[in-house]
Design an enzyme around this catalytic site. Structure first.
Site, PDB file in Angstrom:
ATOM      1  N   LYS A 147      -5.024 -11.237  -6.471  1.00  0.00           N
ATOM      2  CA  LYS A 147      -4.054 -11.932  -5.621  1.00  0.00           C
ATOM      3  C   LYS A 147      -4.398 -11.889  -4.137  1.00  0.00           C
ATOM      4  O   LYS A 147      -4.157 -12.830  -3.411  1.00  0.00           O
ATOM      5  CB  LYS A 147      -2.638 -11.401  -5.873  1.00  0.00           C
ATOM      6  CG  LYS A 147      -2.307 -10.008  -5.375  1.00  0.00           C
ATOM      7  CD  LYS A 147      -2.717  -8.914  -6.300  1.00  0.00           C
ATOM      8  CE  LYS A 147      -2.012  -8.965  -7.639  1.00  0.00           C
ATOM      9  NZ  LYS A 147      -2.384  -7.821  -8.515  1.00  0.00           N
ATOM     10  N   GLY A 192      -0.640   4.877 -14.399  1.00  0.00           N
ATOM     11  CA  GLY A 192      -1.553   3.793 -14.062  1.00  0.00           C
ATOM     12  C   GLY A 192      -0.886   2.593 -13.429  1.00  0.00           C
ATOM     13  O   GLY A 192      -1.523   1.550 -13.235  1.00  0.00           O
ATOM     14  N   GLU A 201      -1.899   3.031  -7.700  1.00  0.00           N
ATOM     15  CA  GLU A 201      -3.216   3.602  -7.424  1.00  0.00           C
ATOM     16  C   GLU A 201      -3.089   4.948  -6.708  1.00  0.00           C
ATOM     17  O   GLU A 201      -2.006   5.327  -6.247  1.00  0.00           O
ATOM     18  CB  GLU A 201      -4.017   2.638  -6.537  1.00  0.00           C
ATOM     19  CG  GLU A 201      -4.263   1.276  -7.162  1.00  0.00           C
ATOM     20  CD  GLU A 201      -5.190   1.335  -8.368  1.00  0.00           C
ATOM     21  OE1 GLU A 201      -6.006   2.269  -8.455  1.00  0.00           O
ATOM     22  OE2 GLU A 201      -5.077   0.445  -9.228  1.00  0.00           O
ATOM     23  N   ASP A 214       1.048  -6.239  -1.963  1.00  0.00           N
ATOM     24  CA  ASP A 214       0.920  -6.905  -3.256  1.00  0.00           C
ATOM     25  C   ASP A 214       1.951  -8.027  -3.399  1.00  0.00           C
ATOM     26  O   ASP A 214       1.622  -9.156  -3.772  1.00  0.00           O
ATOM     27  CB  ASP A 214       1.083  -5.871  -4.376  1.00  0.00           C
ATOM     28  CG  ASP A 214       0.980  -6.473  -5.761  1.00  0.00           C
ATOM     29  OD1 ASP A 214      -0.147  -6.699  -6.236  1.00  0.00           O
ATOM     30  OD2 ASP A 214       2.039  -6.726  -6.380  1.00  0.00           O
ATOM     31  N   LYS A 261       1.333 -12.252  -3.592  1.00  0.00           N
ATOM     32  CA  LYS A 261       1.920 -13.022  -4.696  1.00  0.00           C
ATOM     33  C   LYS A 261       2.855 -14.102  -4.171  1.00  0.00           C
ATOM     34  O   LYS A 261       2.866 -15.230  -4.677  1.00  0.00           O
ATOM     35  CB  LYS A 261       2.661 -12.080  -5.646  1.00  0.00           C
ATOM     36  CG  LYS A 261       1.743 -11.145  -6.423  1.00  0.00           C
ATOM     37  CD  LYS A 261       2.535 -10.119  -7.212  1.00  0.00           C
ATOM     38  CE  LYS A 261       1.610  -9.231  -8.029  1.00  0.00           C
ATOM     39  NZ  LYS A 261       2.334  -8.171  -8.760  1.00  0.00           N
ATOM     40  N   GLY A 291       0.425  -3.052 -15.721  1.00  0.00           N
ATOM     41  CA  GLY A 291      -0.173  -2.532 -16.949  1.00  0.00           C
ATOM     42  C   GLY A 291      -1.274  -3.434 -17.458  1.00  0.00           C
ATOM     43  O   GLY A 291      -1.273  -4.647 -17.218  1.00  0.00           O
TER      44      GLY A 291
END
Length: 398
Positions: free
Chosen positions: A96, A178, A181, A192, A196, A294
């Site tokens: 992204k 997970g 990070e 993020d 997006k 995920g």
């Protein structure tokens, strides 16, 4: 036509392995991974001859007709994707940051070389929001797109508000699973969600906006005081991105934490899930919901793009090409909750009016109207201040 796809896969991390797994469970798709490009040699579950260590091997392999780019480095991803497009290969990407920062160029490369670049997995994990904006909401009746776009930060906030965990404990849990990070800034500081939102804006309103020009602020500065305030008032805090059509052919967009009441759709979007509310002139509000973090959820979105490539699908960028262009305006006002400790920080905020305020030895807060333009002027300093900002419910219609 469901054509045969010979795939060159760049990246074999969580998403790359997730994609490889879901490909094995999709016998109807005539697709095969021929080669996987990785950075380093190490023992893996697949035969060693499946791997290579230079992206050029994927791009120059004449047998490969689709490049799937699933690496984290945006600069490397840019090189792989642009070189693949220039070589006449179709591309699927989940990066992204790379897409949002180079979208105008990527659109032109697709047109120039008559190839397709699909990136559904870059926006909201398993939710097919880009395809829906392209195909179902392909008219000028759209008013806004609002939602929880980052599964990692939402997971953290869910553990805080539903399980009474502290921020540090919730973050550690997200990292162990997970979802976040080791350096979580990309998720918890709103980057993020920002990238997006920029991508969704292009497919919602046909306007390509530079991420540098958009107000964004995350949850990394949240304190026990902010959590207690929200709970006492009956709110949950959510990190929300919004793009909205304004009057006179303009749009506004930003990413900020929000105080959300129980009667809003996104109040019950929990854990690593994303939720997107699409509002239109004729159809009011429609809600899309699905996992946003995920390997397998993101891998399934990549698989959807691969399937679309097999049927020669391309984004038409309908709003950009067929409707009057809307301009991005850094205007408008929002009401915010500002928790602060130092008066020096408070002086940076030019409130137009104050509706509520509180002072104590340890913490202070004000709730009031402020211009988005004034927040943008200090956006690079916000994280360094001992503050927390959240949009109040008075400006939240979803």
């Amino acid at each position: 036509m469901n054509k045969e796809l010979k795939i060159g896969l760049a990246g074999f991390g969580v998403v790359g392995q997730g994609l490889y797994d879901v490909l094995q469970k999709s016998p109807a798709l005539n697709a095969q991974v021929l080669k996987i490009c990785v950075k380093n040699k190490k023992e893996r579950s697949l035969p060693e001859d499946m791997f290579c260590y230079s992206p050029k091997e994927l791009i120059e392999n004449e047998e490969i007709n689709l490049i799937v780019e699933l690496i984290s480095d945006a600069d490397e991803a840019y090189t792989i994707v642009t070189e693949a497009l220039k070589s006449g290969k179709n591309v699927v990407s989940a990066n992204k940051k790379m897409i949002a920062e180079n979208l105008a160029e990527l659109i032109e490369l697709q047109k120039e070389h008559d190839v397709s670049l699909l990136y559904e997995a870059s926006a909201c994990g398993s939710i097919p929001v880009i395809r829906n904006l392209e195909e179902y909401y392909d008219n000028d009746l759209l008013l806004s797109v609002t939602g929880i776009l980052n599964g990692s930060s939402n997971y953290i906030l869910s553990k805080i508000f539903d399980h009474n965990k502290g921020y540090d404990e919730a973050l550690k849990e997200a990292q162990d699973l997970g979802f976040a990070e080791a350096n979580p800034s990309f998720d918890v500081d709103g980057f993020d969600s920002l990238f997006k939102l920029v991508i969704l804006t292009a497919h919602s309103f046909g306007t390509v906006v530079s991420p540098e020009d958009v107000l964004h602020y995350g949850i990394s500065n949240i304190s026990d005081f902010d959590i207690r305030y929200a709970k006492e008032k009956g709110y949950k805090l959510k990190l929300v991105g919004q793009v909205e059509k304004l009057e006179e052919d303009k749009i506004s967009l930003f990413v900020l934490p929000r105080l959300v009441m129980k009667d809003k759709y996104i109040y019950n979007v929990e854990d690593e899930f994303n939720g997107v509310v699409i509002q239109g002139l004729a159809y009011d509000k429609q809600f899309m919901f699905g996992k946003g973090a995920g390997g397998h959820p993101t891998g399934s979105a990549v698989l959807s793009d691969i399937t679309a490539i097999a049927h020669d699908y391309k984004y038409e960028y309908k709003k950009k090409n067929y409707y009057q262009k809307l301009s991005y305006e850094q205007t408008g006002e929002i009401e915010i909750y500002l928790r602060y400790k130092n008066d020096a920080d408070l002086t940076q905020f030019k409130f137009k009016s104050i509706s509520e305020e509180y002072s104590s030895v340890d913490c202070n807060y004000k709730i009031g109207l402020i211009k988005i333009k004034d927040l943008l002027a200090i956006k690079d300093q916000l994280r360094a201040m001992d503050i927390f900002i959240a949009v109040t419910r008075k400006t939240l219609n979803y």
